[in-house]
Design a protein around this motif. Structure first.
Motif, PDB file in Angstrom:
ATOM      1  N   PHE A 189      16.328  -5.468  -3.299  1.00 21.46           N
ATOM      2  CA  PHE A 189      15.641  -5.278  -2.013  1.00 21.46           C
ATOM      3  C   PHE A 189      16.455  -6.035  -0.979  1.00 21.46           C
ATOM      4  N   ALA A 244       2.280  -6.444 -14.894  1.00 26.01           N
ATOM      5  CA  ALA A 244       0.994  -5.771 -14.667  1.00 26.01           C
ATOM      6  C   ALA A 244       1.077  -4.292 -15.053  1.00 26.01           C
ATOM      7  N   ILE A 277      13.952   7.927   2.044  1.00 25.42           N
ATOM      8  CA  ILE A 277      14.892   7.926   3.163  1.00 25.42           C
ATOM      9  C   ILE A 277      16.179   7.167   2.820  1.00 25.42           C
ATOM     10  N   ALA A 336       7.872   7.284  -1.533  1.00 21.46           N
ATOM     11  CA  ALA A 336       7.746   6.847  -0.135  1.00 21.46           C
ATOM     12  C   ALA A 336       6.688   5.751  -0.080  1.00 21.46           C
ATOM     13  N   ALA A 337       5.460   6.077  -0.465  1.00 24.04           N
ATOM     14  CA  ALA A 337       4.373   5.087  -0.410  1.00 24.04           C
ATOM     15  C   ALA A 337       4.453   4.162  -1.621  1.00 24.04           C
ATOM     16  N   TRP A 338       3.903   2.956  -1.472  1.00 23.18           N
ATOM     17  CA  TRP A 338       3.984   1.987  -2.570  1.00 23.18           C
ATOM     18  C   TRP A 338       3.221   2.469  -3.789  1.00 23.18           C
ATOM     19  N   ARG A 339       2.184   3.251  -3.582  1.00 22.87           N
ATOM     20  CA  ARG A 339       1.460   3.772  -4.744  1.00 22.87           C
ATOM     21  C   ARG A 339       2.341   4.757  -5.522  1.00 22.87           C
ATOM     22  N   PHE A 373      17.046  -4.293 -10.195  1.00 19.28           N
ATOM     23  CA  PHE A 373      16.198  -4.279  -9.004  1.00 19.28           C
ATOM     24  C   PHE A 373      16.969  -4.834  -7.823  1.00 19.28           C
ATOM     25  N   GLY A 384       7.138 -12.059  -7.659  1.00 20.62           N
ATOM     26  CA  GLY A 384       6.170 -10.962  -7.555  1.00 20.62           C
ATOM     27  C   GLY A 384       6.631  -9.690  -8.251  1.00 20.62           C
ATOM     28  N   VAL A 385       7.927  -9.470  -8.337  1.00 21.59           N
ATOM     29  CA  VAL A 385       8.440  -8.274  -9.019  1.00 21.59           C
ATOM     30  C   VAL A 385       8.205  -8.398 -10.524  1.00 21.59           C
ATOM     31  N   LEU A 445       4.607  -7.734 -11.070  1.00 18.88           N
ATOM     32  CA  LEU A 445       4.316  -6.303 -10.976  1.00 18.88           C
ATOM     33  C   LEU A 445       4.663  -5.595 -12.277  1.00 18.88           C
ATOM     34  N   THR A 477      17.376  -0.864   2.850  1.00 20.98           N
ATOM     35  CA  THR A 477      16.311  -1.662   3.443  1.00 20.98           C
ATOM     36  C   THR A 477      15.036  -1.570   2.613  1.00 20.98           C
ATOM     37  N   ARG A 478      15.049  -0.700   1.596  1.00 20.27           N
ATOM     38  CA  ARG A 478      13.874  -0.523   0.742  1.00 20.27           C
ATOM     39  C   ARG A 478      14.211  -0.910  -0.693  1.00 20.27           C
ATOM     40  N   ARG A 479      13.184  -1.134  -1.480  1.00 22.52           N
ATOM     41  CA  ARG A 479      13.367  -1.501  -2.881  1.00 22.52           C
ATOM     42  C   ARG A 479      13.938  -0.348  -3.708  1.00 22.52           C
TER      43      ARG A 479
END
Lengths: 395, 395
Positions: free
Chosen positions: A29, A127, A67, A83-86, A27, A120-121, A124, A47-49
Motif C-alpha cells: 500500500f 480474521a 483503477i 473497488a469497494a473494500w467489501r 502485500f 491491521g493487515v 485482517l 495508491t491503493r492496496r
C-alpha cells in the motif's frame, strides 16, 4: 517486461514446502513494503492496496484495484479487480481461508527491514481464516540469491578491487615518502580512475580516511575539507564496484600504515579486527561442514566476530553490525551479519552473499576496519578476494 | 524549530484520558509511518528505528539511535539513546510495561492510511508488557484540527473560489453563445488568473471537463489534447486554493450546462448528486444536534450520500468515496467520508474539516460531481461556501 517474467515457480514450490506454507502473499500500500515491489518488479502509480498470491501449486492471483490494473498487465495468472473494500475482502477470503501464508513480517521486529506488513493487515488475514508466518526464507531465496553470471561478475570485480586498493595505498605511501602532499580525495580519485580503466562501475566514490578520520565509521572525505597524510597515520580505504550497473558489487576495506613501524596498539587492533573477520568465516565453514545443529544465521556470525573483539577488550568500540547482505543492491535484502543493531536470525541459505567487515574505532585516534565478501555456494563458503589482507600494509 | 514546539500537551492529556490510554507511542523506521514524522515534524536522515513516548502526564521520552540523535536536538523531554537491539528493548521495557499505548494501527486494516505500524512492532510491545490500541482519535485531533486562523483563511478562500467558479462557467457559456471557441484549458487559465488576482495559491491548476470528459473522475485537461465546448454539453469545474502555502485550502466542484434546456437525465443526475451531497450534511447536522447514539463517523456520512445515489439507480456509477479529510494537506490525515474504498470508522471530532463530493459518472456520456467543504466547529457543522450550488448553472 511483465511481472514475474523470470520468477522460478518450481523453486517457490520447494521453498513453500520447506517453510510449511501454502502461499507467499505479497502485500503493498503506497510503497510500505519495498520487498513486494522488488520481487514483483512492479512500477507505476500505486495508491491503493494490492495483494499478490503466489501459491505452492496453481497459477498466481493478483487482487488489485480497478483503477490501478495497469501495472498488472501481462501478469502470469489471474487478476481479480476490486473497488469497494467489501469486494476486496470477498476476493481475499476464498484465497486465504484455511491457508498458511508467508508475509513480510519479523517476530517482535527482530529484523525491521523484513517487518513491512502493518498489524491491521495481519489481523485482517487472520480474521479471514489464514495463518501468517514470516516470509524470511523466501525473501532470501528470491530477492537475494546470486545467479552464476552474477557470481562470475562479482569474482572479477573483487580481484580487480583488491589490486586497485593495494596499488592506491602503496601509491599514497610512496608519494608521502617523496615529500609530495597526499590528500584523502587524491586517493579517492586514484581509485575512481582505476575503476574506469578496469571497466568497473560504482554508485559512489570510495572512502579514504587518514589517522583520526578513520575512527569515524560514517566518514566521507570532501574536497577542501579532507586530510593530508602524515607519517605514522593509518590509512583506511573502503571501495565497492561491479562489472556493470545492477551487477552484484564487490565491497572491500583495506588498511595501510604510513611508515615502517606501527605503534604496538595499531598492530594489535589490526590483528584483533582481522581475527574477528576470520572468526566469522571460520564459524561459517565449520558449521557448514559439520552439518549438525540448527542452520547458521547472520546473528551467529556477528556473535563470532564480535566475540573476538570483546575478548580483546575493544567491544565498546565496535559500534556496527559485522556485515550486510549483498545482492543487486549493495545493501541487499537478504540476511545481514547482525546480532547488534538488529537480531537477524535469518538462515544463511546457499546462493546468497554478504560482507564481513568488523571494525574498531578509537575516537580522535584511529580506526581499523577489514572487509571481505563471502558467497555461500552450494558446496560451501567462498571468500572474495581469493587472497584477503593478512597484514597491515606498510606504505 | 524544535520538535513538538507547538504541541498542545494539555489537550493530549484529555485525549488520552478519553481514549483510555496511558501514552501515544510514535514509531518510525525509514519513513514507514508518515504520521509520526508529520506529528513530530522530524527531519533529516532516519535509517534506524525511533520511538517517541508522549505520556498522559510527565515529560515525553524519545528512544533513538546513538548515531541519529541530531533530529532530537531541543526535544522537550528526555532522549534515551540506544545502539544495540538489546539496549533498545531495555530502554522500551520500563516505558511500556503495564501501559495501554496508542499507535498508528487500524483494526483489520480498515483505514490503510492509519495502519502504519508493522505487525512485529506490535508483537514486541505486547511482549514487553504493553497493550496496543489505535491512535485514530489522536491523529484526528493533533494532525487534522484547524486553528481559528486556518478556519478564517479557509472561509475567505471558499467564498472567493465560489465566485471564481460561477464567473468562469458563465464566461465559457457567454463566449460559446458569441461563437468564440472555448477550450477546457481556457477555462482553467481563467481560473488560475482569477486566483492570482484574489491572492490565492494552489498546488495544481483546476480541472475543467466538458461533456464526456466529465465522466472520467481522473480527467485532467492537457493543452492541445483538451476539448472544445459544444452546445448541449455539461461543464465540470473542480478547483482548490488557499490564502497561502500551507494554509487550509478550500476545494469545490461546480457544474454548468451549455444551453437553456438540459436533457432530463442531466437534470435528474444533477439533482441526485446534489441531494446526495446534502444528505451527508443533513445526517451530520441531525446526529450532531441529536447528540444520541454512537459518535458519527466518516463511514456513516458516506453511507448517507451513497444511499441517495443507490436509491436513484446510479450506485454503480458512484465509483469513489464521498469525501476526504482536509488539513494542512489537501488530502489530510483525518477521517475521510468513506465506507466504499476503505471502512473509515474514525469519529468526526470538532475542529476538523473535509470535502463532501459525491459524483455520478456515465462513461462516454457525461458526469456530475458537486463538492462543498464542511468544518465541524465546536457548535456544529459549517458548510463552505455559505451558499452552495443549488441548481445546474445554465450558461
Amino acid at each position: 517486461m511483465p511481472l514475474l517474467a523470470e520468477f522460478d515457480f518450481a523453486a517457490l514450490t520447494a521453498a513453500l514446502e520447506a517453510l510449511g506454507a501454502d502461499a507467499w502473499l505479497l502485500f503493498d500500500f503506497r510503497g510500505i513494503n519495498p520487498i513486494a515491489t522488488r520481487v514483483l518488479d512492479v512500477h507505476g502509480m500505486a495508491t491503493r492496496r494490492f495483494f499478490v498470491f503466489l501459491p505452492r501449486s496453481g497459477p498466481p492471483v493478483a487482487v488489485a484495484h480497478k483503477i490501478e490494473l495497469a501495472p498488472f498487465e501481462g501478469f502470469p495468472g489471474e487478476v481479480r479487480p476490486y473497488a469497494a473494500w467489501r469486494e476486496l475482502h470477498a476476493q481475499l477470503e476464498p484465497l486465504v481461508r484455511g491457508k498458511t501464508l508467508a508475509l513480510e513480517t519479523s517476530a517482535q521486529d527482530g529484523v525491521p527491514y523484513l517487518d513491512r506488513v502493518p498489524h491491521g493487515v495481519v489481523q485482517l488475514l487472520e480474521a479471514l481464516g489464514a495463518r501468517v508466518v514470516s516470509s524470511a526464507p523466501l525473501v532470501t531465496r528470491f530477492a537475494s540469491r546470486w545467479s552464476e553470471t552474477e557470481l562470475a561478475g562479482h569474482r572479477r570485480a573483487a580481484e580487480a578491487i583488491a589490486a586497485i586498493a593495494r596499488d592506491a595505498l602503496a601509491w599514497a605511501g610512496g608519494e608521502l615518502a617523496r615529500g609530495i602532499t597526499v590528500r584523502e580525495t587524491g586517493v579517492q580519485q586514484r581509485v575512481v580512475d582505476a575503476f574506469d580503466r578496469a571497466g568497473l562501475v560504482t554508485d559512489h566514490p570510495p572512502i579514504a580516511a587518514f589517522g583520526p578520520n578513520a575512527a569515524n565509521p560514517h566518514y566521507e572525505p570532501r574536497a577542501g575539507g579532507d586530510r593530508t597524510l602524515a607519517a605514522g597515520e593509518v590509512l583506511l580505504l573502503d571501495l565497492w564496484a561491479g562489472v556493470s550497473r545492477g551487477a552484484v558489487f564487490a565491497d572491500q576495506t583495506w588498511m595501510g600504515f604510513a611508515g615502517r613501524t606501527p605503534p604496538p596498539e595499531v598492530t594489535r587492533v589490526w590483528e584483533v579486527v582481522r581475527d574477528a573477520r576470520d572468526a566469522a568465516v571460520a564459524r561459517l565453514v565449520e558449521r557448514w561442514r559439520g552439518g549438525s545443529g540448527p542452520p547458521v544465521t547472520g546473528a551467529e556470525l556477528d556473535d563470532a566476530a564480535r566475540g573476538v573483539i570483546v575478548a580483546a577488550g575493544y567491544g565498546e568500540w565496535f559500534v556496527h553490525r559485522t556485515g550486510h547482505s549483498i545482492d543487486r543492491d549493495l545493501h541487499g535484502s537478504g540476511p545481514h551479519l547482525d546480532n547488534f543493531e538488529t537480531a537477524d536470525t535469518r538462515v544463511l541459505q546457499p546462493g546468497i552473499g554478504f560482507s564481513v567487515e568488523p571494525g574498531v574505532y578509537l575516537p580522535g585516534r584511529f580506526g581499523v576496519r577489514s572487509e571481505i565478501n563471502v558467497h555461500l555456494g552450494e558446496s560451501g563458503p567462498e571468500v572474495t578476494p581469493a587472497a584477503p589482507q593478512r597484514t597491515l600494509l606498510l606504505v
